[in-house]
Design a protein around this motif. Structure first.
Motif: not given
Length: 227
Positions: A39-60
């Motif tokens: 009936t056009g009464c309900l609009v459900i948007s998919p959840p939005e997730y932020d992409e993790p920020s790229k980080t520099g590599p850490v070697l061990t």
């Protein structure tokens, strides 16, 4: 004809069925959502997730221990360097190379004497934890210099450098996106008379500063970043 007023989803389900169990409530909610959307009464948007920020590599380092010099004897030696890398890559592989005598300014004004071609590690995430990998160093293909440019010609280092991108000077393109591990290498038999048990660390102080150069030295890095 005027459309009926939209009820909150939980009220719509309760009004329709008055379920007594959680399973029945879930079915009623789904039915109410379907009816409301029709009936056009309900609009459900998919959840939005932020992409993790790229980080520099850490070697061990895993093996061999960095505090114990590696003695190289014979015309050909293959040494395995075991390490782990931890980084948020956003789908980009981690690139790595090996340098010989990193930090010692070469005659060609590079911060190393020799290097290998770039290799890569499959992209990963910090949530996935440390990713182990092994780098094989074959002295037949990547041999130590013997020209005596080090204080003691038997003394060298081998450095593993990692980054997501390398510039035209064969160094990491971003000084915040780099990590390295260094092992001391001695090119003689430890049981041979005169073979050093250890070598002096690279001295970049005072009058020796001109002999040193690193990938993240600002003047060098800026020059390598220019077109």
């Amino acid at each position: 004809m005027t459309a009926p007023p939209c009820l909150p989803l939980r009220r719509a389900a309760a009004s329709a069925a008055r379920p007594r169990s959680s399973a029945a409530l879930a079915r009623s909610l789904a039915a109410a959502a379907l009816a409301a959307s029709a009936t056009g009464c309900l609009v459900i948007s998919p959840p939005e997730y932020d992409e993790p920020s790229k980080t520099g590599p850490v070697l061990t380092a895993v093996f061999p221990p960095q505090h114990i010099p590696i003695h190289i004897v014979g015309p050909r030696v293959v040494k395995d360097l075991g390490v782990t890398v931890l980084s948020e890559d956003n789908g980009d592989p981690v690139l790595f190379t090996l340098y010989i005598d990193y930090g010692r300014r070469s005659l060609s004004e590079k911060p190393f004497r020799k290097l290998t071609t770039l290799r890569e590690i499959e992209a990963g995430t910090i949530a996935g934890g440390q990713r182990p990998f092994t780098v094989s160093w074959d002295t037949y293909d990547f041999n130590l210099p013997t020209d005596g440019m080090t204080p003691e010609k038997e003394c060298h280092t081998i450095t593993l450098m990692a980054s997501h991108d390398f510039n035209r000077c064969d160094c990491p393109a971003d000084t915040d996106d780099m990590s390295s591990l260094t092992w001391q290498v001695i090119n003689c038999d430890a049981n041979e008379p005169g073979c050093p048990a250890a070598c002096p660390a690279l001295d970049c102080s005072g009058s020796n500063a001109a002999e040193c150069l690193f990938c993240d030295t600002p003047e060098f890095h800026d020059a390598c970043s220019r077109p």
